[in-house]
Design a protein around this motif. Structure first.
Motif, PDB file in Angstrom:
ATOM      1  N   GLU A 165     -40.612 -47.131  -4.280  1.00  0.00           N
ATOM      2  CA  GLU A 165     -41.329 -48.365  -4.014  1.00  0.00           C
ATOM      3  C   GLU A 165     -41.962 -48.662  -2.529  1.00  0.00           C
ATOM      4  O   GLU A 165     -41.572 -48.042  -1.769  1.00  0.00           O
ATOM      5  CB  GLU A 165     -40.666 -49.548  -4.342  1.00  0.00           C
ATOM      6  N   ILE A 166     -43.146 -49.133  -2.190  1.00  0.00           N
ATOM      7  CA  ILE A 166     -43.613 -49.195  -1.000  1.00  0.00           C
ATOM      8  C   ILE A 166     -43.422 -50.739  -0.417  1.00  0.00           C
ATOM      9  O   ILE A 166     -43.663 -51.690  -0.995  1.00  0.00           O
ATOM     10  CB  ILE A 166     -45.111 -48.928  -1.158  1.00  0.00           C
ATOM     11  N   PRO A 167     -42.806 -50.868   0.706  1.00  0.00           N
ATOM     12  CA  PRO A 167     -42.931 -52.016   1.534  1.00  0.00           C
ATOM     13  C   PRO A 167     -43.903 -52.873   1.622  1.00  0.00           C
ATOM     14  O   PRO A 167     -45.030 -52.269   1.602  1.00  0.00           O
ATOM     15  CB  PRO A 167     -42.114 -51.374   2.829  1.00  0.00           C
ATOM     16  N   LEU A 168     -43.823 -54.137   1.451  1.00  0.00           N
ATOM     17  CA  LEU A 168     -44.978 -55.014   1.415  1.00  0.00           C
ATOM     18  C   LEU A 168     -46.086 -54.682   2.620  1.00  0.00           C
ATOM     19  O   LEU A 168     -47.112 -55.046   2.179  1.00  0.00           O
ATOM     20  CB  LEU A 168     -44.360 -56.420   1.351  1.00  0.00           C
ATOM     21  N   ALA A 169     -45.373 -54.586   3.542  1.00  0.00           N
ATOM     22  CA  ALA A 169     -46.180 -54.472   4.956  1.00  0.00           C
ATOM     23  C   ALA A 169     -47.318 -53.347   4.933  1.00  0.00           C
ATOM     24  O   ALA A 169     -48.181 -53.560   5.621  1.00  0.00           O
ATOM     25  CB  ALA A 169     -45.697 -54.441   6.045  1.00  0.00           C
ATOM     26  N   TYR A 170     -47.101 -52.364   4.090  1.00  0.00           N
ATOM     27  CA  TYR A 170     -47.803 -51.172   4.076  1.00  0.00           C
ATOM     28  C   TYR A 170     -49.100 -51.363   3.128  1.00  0.00           C
ATOM     29  O   TYR A 170     -49.974 -50.246   3.047  1.00  0.00           O
ATOM     30  CB  TYR A 170     -47.020 -50.086   3.912  1.00  0.00           C
ATOM     31  N   PHE A 171     -48.918 -52.358   2.240  1.00  0.00           N
ATOM     32  CA  PHE A 171     -50.413 -52.397   1.403  1.00  0.00           C
ATOM     33  C   PHE A 171     -51.604 -52.620   2.073  1.00  0.00           C
ATOM     34  O   PHE A 171     -51.645 -53.493   3.030  1.00  0.00           O
ATOM     35  CB  PHE A 171     -49.853 -53.206   0.118  1.00  0.00           C
ATOM     36  N   GLU A 172     -52.651 -52.082   1.560  1.00  0.00           N
ATOM     37  CA  GLU A 172     -54.016 -52.511   1.969  1.00  0.00           C
ATOM     38  C   GLU A 172     -54.867 -52.946   1.151  1.00  0.00           C
ATOM     39  O   GLU A 172     -54.582 -52.715   0.078  1.00  0.00           O
ATOM     40  CB  GLU A 172     -54.790 -51.078   2.632  1.00  0.00           C
TER      41      GLU A 172
END
Length: 435
Positions: A74-81
């Motif tokens: 899973e990817i942390p929320l702050a890293y989505f573009e």
């Protein structure tokens, strides 16, 4: 093709050193398909930043140049573009509560999500997976747990020398050591209090196959579920008995006299009930390797476990290797998942409580939820090899098209698109009820 793919750094915990694509394959994608790569720097990745630089990848924090980002966990929320496409194990298809905020964030930002878990063939078999490595590491860790548990009960056996997966150099090192353990079992035998030593496996997919690959290094005799009773009457102390349970062994129709039908069980599991409890008293170790979701029956329940512990005689079952690691799932008392640094807990059915470690009243549960990270190099190489064939078509796809049906993708990938431009695709509309 002149696109750029991104590789996200893994940071779920300090043990997560895996990569979705190894440097060798990044080089191949550039040479054969003109695909460039930008990689986030990492101090723990099993393939260091220098290995990616050597094959021409750009190593930097910012993944904005990439049109598609590949990750493992899973990817942390702050890293989505905004409006970007992401490919990773999202752990959302069962409506997993802890990942719904991530899915909501991706929806708000108009992201497209492709989930490795849903890349399957026409029969539903997964095509991109770490399963074998979960099984390999899970079996080693379970045998280590078993040895530690026996030692705490003043029962010394060859299992006592087995280490956790993370303390071996690699798979070859593991198998070499286990071969020595097996030789000792074969020549000296096991204590009579442990015989017959029966290890049961629920499931027969990639995870189970990996776990069995490790166990089979030891002196193993495979038996069928129907053979358990006779083996218990006349056991050998120089072999370990392995039994693989299929669905037909574990459940029966709720309608009396009706025959088991596998497809019916898959599509209408409420029409079936578990019969697995009949085998539990004969097992010393249970390896849970089966896919489970809430509509299926549980195989080991709290109520049944309490019944067997109320009896004066201690049950044979000492350890459960819950590789599937579904919280309160097929093994109802898997109350939490664990990590390589704190891999096991004891469930006490009399108090309905868990305690970290392998000592105390109850059954020890190994429930590490990212086992392949314990064999990071080999599992990454295998995964990358499988994923590689899909990457060019994913990178060549036009994710600005109005809907998923307009995107040119192989059917296996198209069916794995959970979100398209921030919206759940038709096959995943059911997730709405969990959001």
């Amino acid at each position: 093709m002149t696109t750029t793919l991104g590789i996200r750094r893994e940071d779920k915990n300090r043990w997560e050193q895996r990569v979705p694509l190894i440097p060798e394959h990044i080089f191949e994608l550039q040479k054969k398909h003109g695909i460039k790569t930008v990689v986030q720097p990492s101090t723990i990745r099993v393939f260091p930043d220098t290995d990616y630089r050597k094959v021409g990848a750009l190593v930097q924090e910012n993944l904005s140049p990439s049109s598609v980002v590949f990750a493992v966990k899973e990817i942390p929320l702050a890293y989505f573009e905004n409006n970007k496409t992401y490919v990773f194990f999202s752990h959302t298809i069962k409506g997993q509560k802890h990942n719904m905020p991530m899915l909501k964030k991706m929806m708000e930002m108009g992201c497209t999500l492709i989930d490795y878990e849903r890349i399957v063939d026409a029969k539903g078999n997964r095509l991109v997976f770490f399963g074998r490595y979960a099984g390999l590491a899970g079996m080693v860790d379970t045998l280590w747990t078993f040895g530690r548990r026996l030692h705490s009960e003043q029962i010394d056996t060859p299992f006592n020398t087995i280490k956790q997966t993370i303390h071996y150099n690699d798979l070859a090192d593991i198998k070499k050591h286990l071969a020595g353990v097996g030789k000792e079992i074969k020549t000296k035998g096991l204590p009579s209090s442990l015989t017959p030593l029966i290890i049961g496996f629920t499931g027969y997919g990639h995870v189970s196959v990996g776990a069995q690959e490790i166990l089979d290094v030891l002196p193993v005799k495979e038996i069928q579920p129907k053979d358990i009773e006779s083996i218990c009457k006349n056991p050998s102390n120089t072999v370990i008995y392995k039994v693989v349970f299929k669905e037909e062994h574990m459940v029966e129709p709720t309608t009396s006299g009706k025959k088991f039908d596998l497809q019916e069980y898959y599509t209408h599991p409420a029409m079936y009930r578990s019969t697995f409890e009949q085998y539990i008293p004969s097992l010393s170790i249970l390896m849970n390797c089966i896919f489970w979701s809430a509509q299926y029956p549980r195989f080991v329940t709290k109520s049944y476990t309490k019944k067997i512990f109320i009896k004066k005689k201690k049950p044979r079952l000492k350890v459960i290797g819950d590789i599937s690691a579904d919280v309160n799932g097929a093994i109802e008392f898997t109350e939490t998942t664990t990590s390589p640094e704190n891999p096991v807990f004891v469930y006490n059915p009399l108090t309905d409580t868990i305690t970290d470690g392998y000592e105390g009243e109850g059954i020890v549960v190994m429930a590490v939820d990212n086992l392949p990270c314990e064999l990071p190099k080999e599992s990454s190489e295998s995964f990358s090899e499988i994923l590689l064939r899909f990457v060019p078509e994913i990178m060549d796809a036009d994710f600005t098209a109005p809907d998923i049906n307009s995107v040119a993708l192989p059917i296996e990938i198209k069916n794995a698109v959970i979100l398209y431009k921030g919206k759940l695709t038709p096959g995943y509309q059911y997730i709405n009820k969990y959001l």
